[in-house]
Design an enzyme around this catalytic site. Structure first.
Site, PDB file in Angstrom:
ATOM      1  N   ARG A  90       1.093  -0.921   0.087  1.00  0.00           N
ATOM      2  CA  ARG A  90       0.167   0.220  -0.144  1.00  0.00           C
ATOM      3  C   ARG A  90       0.541   1.286   0.029  1.00  0.00           C
ATOM      4  NH1 ARG A  90      -4.616   1.608   5.020  1.00  0.00           N
ATOM      5  NH2 ARG A  90      -5.716   3.671   3.423  1.00  0.00           N
ATOM      6  N   ASN A 144     -10.731  -3.675  -1.178  1.00  0.00           N
ATOM      7  CA  ASN A 144     -10.424  -2.799  -1.622  1.00  0.00           C
ATOM      8  C   ASN A 144      -9.378  -3.544  -3.663  1.00  0.00           C
ATOM      9  OD1 ASN A 144     -12.157  -0.591  -1.441  1.00  0.00           O
ATOM     10  ND2 ASN A 144     -10.155  -0.263   0.087  1.00  0.00           N
ATOM     11  N   CYS A 164     -19.279  -1.270   0.622  1.00  0.00           N
ATOM     12  CA  CYS A 164     -17.809  -0.464   1.473  1.00  0.00           C
ATOM     13  C   CYS A 164     -18.995  -0.011   2.955  1.00  0.00           C
ATOM     14  CB  CYS A 164     -18.036   0.831  -0.114  1.00  0.00           C
ATOM     15  SG  CYS A 164     -17.031   2.186   0.745  1.00  0.00           S
ATOM     16  N   HIS A 194     -16.512   3.824  -4.480  1.00  0.00           N
ATOM     17  CA  HIS A 194     -15.557   4.997  -4.168  1.00  0.00           C
ATOM     18  C   HIS A 194     -15.408   6.530  -5.289  1.00  0.00           C
ATOM     19  CE1 HIS A 194     -12.476   3.722  -1.408  1.00  0.00           C
ATOM     20  NE2 HIS A 194     -13.298   2.940  -0.721  1.00  0.00           N
ATOM     21  N   TYR A 241     -13.671  10.858  -1.806  1.00  0.00           N
ATOM     22  CA  TYR A 241     -12.751  10.504  -2.640  1.00  0.00           C
ATOM     23  C   TYR A 241     -12.754  11.212  -4.432  1.00  0.00           C
ATOM     24  CZ  TYR A 241     -12.294   6.041   0.100  1.00  0.00           C
ATOM     25  OH  TYR A 241     -11.685   5.539   0.711  1.00  0.00           O
TER      26      TYR A 241
END
Length: 459
Positions: A90, A144, A164, A194, A241
């Site tokens: 990540r 995700n 989500c 998102h 987002y």
């Protein structure tokens, strides 16, 4: 009822366990198995999970294992919450795109594509094992990028629904600002995972979004980290987002000046694991609220209960009338609203007003400008036969255009994840509205492959 959590060694698993314990009447679990290859973490989190159940008087049995097949055996539902490559991967997703002047983020842009390429093959392998070991089980995907991962599962014929926590987070925050119980708040939530907007916020069936923005616009704007003037102009509440699209260059500048979110989470995880090791701890610690995934447990309980025929309660609520609800078993798209509210719907708690929740599932004509097999995030009737999106009002071009663009990218991203190849990665990056230039796409393609070679069988 047996539930299996793949990725049970996650530091936010105690949030899920707390929800299972509190909402045991909604989702009566006899056995819960946590599955994760990280044995040491699993031992810590499994021990805390047992203490949480015991402290709240839950009679269910909690076990844990690194053996995926053994953990899946006999499960009624499987929750996926895994991170391929961990926080180290990540951190890369959030940093190397910045060198090209592009957003560094784990679910969108080049970083989001990297995560999809690492994740989709692993998830599909897990799903095939689910098909063999517990063929009737539902898969609830919280991994995700949820939209792309859920589409991979659905297009391969798996019983899956994506989840989500953005919608339930908005519901809880709006309820607090309005001074009402969360179950009275209905959201008209629409878009892709998102990439969503709240087009209406209803309390007892009345849209109070204009009032919410007039009286609490500054607080809402601070929460989504966008200008109050933009919210007033749009007349909607974008998800956080949307910052990456509406304020791309400003966000890139901001991200270049501070540690990545992955670095922050890694530090939090070390603190949380120290807390979890305390044998006296029998509740989720306050520090966990900074980890992310707020209200995930409530949404997961409601969705899982609905899929297993329990009529889930406690999730996200939406404005759906009886003539739109269908039978919560996949027929709602055949109904047409008739009460003059233009088909406006939202995500709902099951129960008295219908088992409707905000989930990720096939479009199936709901947004007419998208293919039927696109995965959208909208209110849907949910039941043992799956999730069926409810009718929606027409969407303004300002929102539909961006949705269409990102949906096209997601189609290319899934093809790259399934088939591999530099050219497919390049095409997906070129199609993404946050990239879209040849030079950027070429450079980002090389960076993505270089940073993820160990996870890409074709590289």
């Amino acid at each position: 009822m047996k539930l299996a959590v793949v990725g049970g060694g996650s530091t936010y698993t105690p949030e899920l366990i707390d929800g299972f314990a509190r909402l045991r009447d909604v989702l009566p679990i006899a056995e819960l198995v946590l599955i994760d290859p990280a044995a040491e973490r699993l031992e810590l989190i499994g021990g805390l999970a047992r203490r949480i159940f015991a402290a709240q008087g839950h009679p269910g049995r909690i076990t844990w294992t690194h053996d995926l097949d053994a953990g899946l055996d006999g499960a009624d539902a499987v929750l996926l919450q895994l991170r391929v490559g961990g926080q180290a991967a990540r951190n890369q997703d959030e940093t190397w795109p910045l060198t090209c002047g592009c957003i560094g983020q784990e679910t969108t842009g080049a970083g989001g594509l990297a995560k999809a390429l690492r994740t989709v093959p692993i998830v599909l392998d897990i799903a095939e094992r689910v098909r063999r070991r517990c063929p009737d089980a539902w898969i609830v995907d919280f991994t995700n990028p949820v939209g792309i991962v859920t589409r991979a599962l659905l297009t391969h014929g798996h019983k899956a629904v994506g989840l989500c926590n953005v919608a339930i987070g908005f519901q809880r925050k709006f309820a607090r600002l309005l001074g009402v119980a969360p179950e009275r708040v209905e959201l008209e939530h629409i878009g892709l995972n998102h990439l969503t907007w709240e087009r209406a916020v209803r309390v007892d069936g009345v849209d109070v979004l204009p009032k919410l923005l007039a009286e609490h616009g500054d607080a809402v704007a601070d929460d989504v980290r966008m200008p109050r003037a933009l919210l007033d102009r749009l007349g909607v509440v974008p998800s956080y987002y949307l910052r990456y699209y509406y304020q791309h260059d400003a966000v890139v500048s901001e991200l270049r000046t501070k540690p990545s979110r992955a670095a922050e989470v890694a530090a939090l995880e070390r603190q949380l694991l120290d807390l979890y090791a305390d044998p006296a701890l029998a509740e989720k610690p306050e520090l966990l609220s900074r980890r992310g995934g707020a209200f995930y447990s409530e949404a997961a309980v409601a969705l899982t209960s609905s899929l297993l025929g329990g009529g889930g309660q406690g999730g996200v609520r939406g404005g759906v009338r009886s003539d739109v609800q269908g039978d919560a078993e996949g027929h709602a798209q055949d109904r047409v609203p008739r009460d003059g509210r233009d088909g406006a719907v939202g995500g709902a708690v099951g129960g008295a007003r219908g088992d409707v929740q905000i989930v990720n599932t096939f479009n199936n004509g709901t947004l007419p400008f998208l293919p039927d097999d696109a995965v959208i995030e909208v209110p849907a009737a949910v039941g043992p036969r799956g999730a069926s999106p409810l009718p929606l009002r027409p969407l303004a071009p300002l929102f539909a255009g961006l949705i269409g663009n990102v949906a096209a990218y997601e189609d290319l991203a899934l093809e790259a994840a399934l088939k591999g190849g530099r050219d497919r990665v390049f095409s997906a990056l070129l199609a993404h509205p946050l990239i879209g230039q040849i030079d950027y796409a070429e450079r980002l393609t090389d960076e993505l492959i270089a940073h993820n070679r160990e996870h890409l069988t074709w590289a």
